[in-house]
Write an enzyme that holds these catalytic residues in place. Structure first.
Site, PDB file in Angstrom:
ATOM      1  CG  ASP A   1      -1.830  -1.202   1.190  1.00 32.80           C
ATOM      2  OD1 ASP A   1      -2.106  -1.778   2.247  1.00 32.80           O
ATOM      3  OD2 ASP A   1      -2.213  -1.596   0.071  1.00 32.80           O
TER       4      ASP A   1
ATOM      5  CG  HIS B   1      -4.267  -5.134   2.455  1.00 32.28           C
ATOM      6  ND1 HIS B   1      -3.460  -4.226   1.809  1.00 32.28           N
ATOM      7  CD2 HIS B   1      -4.592  -6.072   1.535  1.00 32.28           C
ATOM      8  CE1 HIS B   1      -3.317  -4.614   0.556  1.00 32.28           C
ATOM      9  NE2 HIS B   1      -3.991  -5.723   0.357  1.00 32.28           N
TER      10      HIS B   1
HETATM   11  N1  LIG Z   1      -1.631  -8.579   0.826  1.00 34.97           N
HETATM   12  C1  LIG Z   1      -1.579  -7.940  -0.347  1.00 34.97           C
HETATM   13  O1  LIG Z   1      -1.157  -6.762  -0.445  1.00 34.97           O
HETATM   14  C2  LIG Z   1      -1.993  -8.670  -1.610  1.00 34.97           C
HETATM   15  C3  LIG Z   1      -1.582  -8.171  -2.846  1.00 34.97           C
HETATM   16  C4  LIG Z   1      -1.971  -8.877  -3.999  1.00 34.97           C
HETATM   17  C5  LIG Z   1      -2.735 -10.045  -3.901  1.00 34.97           C
HETATM   18  N2  LIG Z   1      -3.119 -10.490  -2.664  1.00 34.97           N
HETATM   19  C6  LIG Z   1      -3.865 -11.741  -2.516  1.00 34.97           C
HETATM   20  O2  LIG Z   1      -2.975 -12.840  -2.737  1.00 34.97           O
HETATM   21  C7  LIG Z   1      -3.733 -13.993  -3.144  1.00 34.97           C
HETATM   22  C8  LIG Z   1      -3.096 -14.644  -4.354  1.00 34.97           C
HETATM   23  O3  LIG Z   1      -3.165 -13.772  -5.445  1.00 34.97           O
HETATM   24  P1  LIG Z   1      -2.606 -14.287  -6.879  1.00 34.97           P
HETATM   25  O4  LIG Z   1      -2.797 -13.161  -7.828  1.00 34.97           O
HETATM   26  O5  LIG Z   1      -1.258 -14.887  -6.719  1.00 34.97           O
HETATM   27  O6  LIG Z   1      -3.668 -15.460  -7.228  1.00 34.97           O
HETATM   28  P2  LIG Z   1      -3.447 -16.695  -8.229  1.00 34.97           P
HETATM   29  O7  LIG Z   1      -4.802 -17.301  -8.409  1.00 34.97           O
HETATM   30  O8  LIG Z   1      -2.652 -16.271  -9.391  1.00 34.97           O
HETATM   31  O9  LIG Z   1      -2.528 -17.697  -7.387  1.00 34.97           O
HETATM   32  C9  LIG Z   1      -3.007 -18.291  -6.235  1.00 34.97           C
HETATM   33  C10 LIG Z   1      -2.283 -19.624  -6.083  1.00 34.97           C
HETATM   34  O10 LIG Z   1      -2.784 -20.243  -4.904  1.00 34.97           O
HETATM   35  C11 LIG Z   1      -2.906 -21.623  -5.193  1.00 34.97           C
HETATM   36  N3  LIG Z   1      -3.784 -22.302  -4.263  1.00 34.97           N
HETATM   37  C12 LIG Z   1      -5.138 -22.350  -4.268  1.00 34.97           C
HETATM   38  N4  LIG Z   1      -5.565 -23.110  -3.237  1.00 34.97           N
HETATM   39  C13 LIG Z   1      -4.458 -23.537  -2.584  1.00 34.97           C
HETATM   40  C14 LIG Z   1      -4.222 -24.354  -1.443  1.00 34.97           C
HETATM   41  N5  LIG Z   1      -5.240 -24.902  -0.774  1.00 34.97           N
HETATM   42  N6  LIG Z   1      -2.950 -24.567  -1.061  1.00 34.97           N
HETATM   43  C15 LIG Z   1      -1.916 -24.018  -1.726  1.00 34.97           C
HETATM   44  N7  LIG Z   1      -2.056 -23.233  -2.822  1.00 34.97           N
HETATM   45  C16 LIG Z   1      -3.319 -23.017  -3.226  1.00 34.97           C
HETATM   46  C17 LIG Z   1      -3.415 -21.679  -6.622  1.00 34.97           C
HETATM   47  O11 LIG Z   1      -3.188 -22.966  -7.183  1.00 34.97           O
HETATM   48  C18 LIG Z   1      -2.560 -20.599  -7.251  1.00 34.97           C
HETATM   49  O12 LIG Z   1      -1.365 -21.101  -7.758  1.00 34.97           O
HETATM   50  C19 LIG Z   1      -5.155 -13.482  -3.388  1.00 34.97           C
HETATM   51  O13 LIG Z   1      -5.967 -13.753  -2.270  1.00 34.97           O
HETATM   52  C20 LIG Z   1      -4.978 -11.964  -3.512  1.00 34.97           C
HETATM   53  O14 LIG Z   1      -6.131 -11.234  -3.153  1.00 34.97           O
HETATM   54  C21 LIG Z   1      -2.763  -9.829  -1.521  1.00 34.97           C
HETATM   55  O1  LIG Z   2      -6.348  -5.420  -4.521  1.00 33.52           O
HETATM   56  C1  LIG Z   2      -6.330  -6.651  -4.377  1.00 33.52           C
HETATM   57  O2  LIG Z   2      -7.305  -7.390  -4.401  1.00 33.52           O
HETATM   58  C2  LIG Z   2      -5.000  -7.291  -4.146  1.00 33.52           C
HETATM   59  C3  LIG Z   2      -4.234  -6.658  -3.033  1.00 33.52           C
HETATM   60  O3  LIG Z   2      -4.900  -6.647  -1.819  1.00 33.52           O
HETATM   61  C4  LIG Z   2      -3.713  -5.300  -3.409  1.00 33.52           C
HETATM   62  O4  LIG Z   2      -3.823  -4.400  -2.570  1.00 33.52           O
HETATM   63  O5  LIG Z   2      -3.167  -5.176  -4.505  1.00 33.52           O
END
Ligand SMILES: NC(=O)c1ccc[n+]([C@@H]2O[C@H](COP(=O)([O-])OP(=O)(O)OC[C@H]3O[C@@H](n4cnc5c(N)ncnc54)[C@H](O)[C@@H]3O)[C@@H](O)[C@H]2O)c1
Ligand SMILES: O=C(O)C[C@H](O)C(=O)O
Length: 349
Positions: free
Chosen positions: A194, A213
């Site tokens: 962020d 968040h």
């Molecule tokens: N905290 C933050 O600032 C932030 C930023 C971006 C994304 N996110 C979050 O991160 C998460 C992942 O985002 P992404 O874009 O990589 O998604 P994505 O769908 O590209 O990847 C997610 C991965 O998790 C795997 N997965 C699903 N179930 C699983 C399980 N039970 N055990 C292990 N792996 C499993 C999937 O197979 C996939 O490879 C989302 O929830 C997203 O909202 C958080």
């Molecule tokens: O915005 C989202 O859903 C992913 C993550 O929490 C972000 O802040 O990029």
């Protein structure tokens, strides 16, 4: 082509190795030797697992963590494709020994002995969704993975990326409490992305982003910006909105292809590095993170923390707030209390 005597001796040695009957044993022993190798500077290397390693965040994160000289072992776990990602990343000529683990039957092997576990597992947002819309799928994923952590590496530091972070961190805490392994200092929600959507060179500015968040829970304390500078009311509104909606901007720009992945992998790799430098005993490692907190009356809150051998060893208070920030803080707490309660009751129900 006539080889020089030295080259032909080297060729003979490689050929003997490749045809050796105990090649696999020799390779394993060399991997074990590397696994216990000293990181740069003589300190022991750390063992890191990424759960969700085949995902949009997981793959670039795996590459960046593999590049970290503090990492001696990198376990890549997912329910799909992780062996391929591990095979790929293992070709990078950096120190960490990489192993891939696929599916629930291999979760315990992926986790045993880890010092740091990074969790980007779970589904991301599509346009029009809130992070809370991900709860019904991701809550169960985070619960299962944290049950594995409690069983196999209860003392590991956990970096939780999976959304909605405002609820998944309380879920993880409740799982660890039920298992009797909960250490609030070692459970950290990753919220540092962020702070990197200010639109100015993030290397030149530091703004604490506190609260949580999602949306209004993301509260930048622009009055505390370093180097000090003053903003007009319009600039404060604009910057606060950009930061609160930075994630949504990416979700909309990706038009259904997901949310921030490359910038998140970068932010998560930086945060993991800070945790490892803290584990090594470095001083003055300070990051913002969503953690168990007494900074407000809520049980969890994001603020600056000092990272050390025990994880988040010190949680800093918010410091002086402007009237705008005090108002924003009350709005943030109002939404946060609901998200935190939703996470806690998912496990306690
Ligand atoms: N905290 C933050 O600032 C932030 C930023 C971006 C994304 N996110 C979050 O991160 C998460 C992942 O985002 P992404 O874009 O990589 O998604 P994505 O769908 O590209 O990847 C997610 C991965 O998790 C795997 N997965 C699903 N179930 C699983 C399980 N039970 N055990 C292990 N792996 C499993 C999937 O197979 C996939 O490879 C989302 O929830 C997203 O909202 C958080
Ligand atoms: O915005 C989202 O859903 C992913 C993550 O929490 C972000 O802040 O990029």
């Amino acid at each position: 082509m006539q080889l020089s005597s030295e080259a032909s001796q080297r060729f003979a040695r490689i050929s003997a190795h490749l045809h050796s009957p105990n090649l696999q044993k020799m390779e394993e022993s060399s991997l074990l030797r590397r696994e216990n190798c000293r990181a740069k500077g003589g300190a022991p290397g750390f063992k890191v697992a990424i759960l969700g390693a085949a995902g949009g965040i997981g793959q670039p994160l795996a590459m960046l963590v593999k590049m970290n000289p503090l990492v001696s072992v990198l376990h890549l776990y997912d329910v799909v494709n992780s062996p391929g990602v591990a095979a790929d990343v293992s070709h990078m000529d950096t120190g960490a020994v990489v192993r891939g683990f696929l599916g629930q039957p291999q979760l315990e092997s992926a986790l045993t002995g880890m010092d740091l576990v990074i969790i980007p597992a779970g589904v991301p947002r599509k346009p029009g969704m809130t992070r809370d819309d991900l709860f019904k799928i991701n809550a169960g994923i985070v619960r299962t993975l944290c049950e594995g952590i409690a069983k196999c590496c209860p003392h590991a530091i956990v970096n939780l990326i999976s959304n909605p972070v405002n609820s998944t961190v309380p879920i993880a805490a409740e799982v660890f409490k039920k298992a009797g392994t909960y250490d609030p200092k070692r459970l950290l929600g990753v919220t540092n992305l962020d702070a990197e959507v200010l639109g100015i060179d993030p290397r030149d500015v530091d703004v604490p982003v506190v609260g949580g968040h999602s949306g209004v829970t993301i509260l930048p304390l622009l009055s505390q910006v370093k180097p000090a500078c003053t903003f007009t009311a319009d600039e404060i509104n604009y910057l606060t909105d950009r930061i609160q909606n930075g994630g949504t901007e990416v979700v909309e720009a990706k038009a259904g292809a997901g949310s921030a992945t490359l910038s998140m992998a970068y932010g998560a790799a930086k945060f993991a590095d800070a945790c490892l430098r803290g584990l090594r005993g470095d001083a003055g490692i300070v990051e913002c993170s969503f953690v168990a907190s007494q900074v407000t009356e809520l049980p969890f809150f994001a603020s600056k923390v000092r990272l050390g051998r025990g994880g988040a060893e010190e949680v800093f208070p918010l410091g002086p707030l402007s009237e705008y920030e005090r108002f924003g803080l009350e709005k943030a707490k109002k939404e946060l209390v609901e998200s935190i309660h939703k996470g806690i009751s998912f496990i306690r129900k």
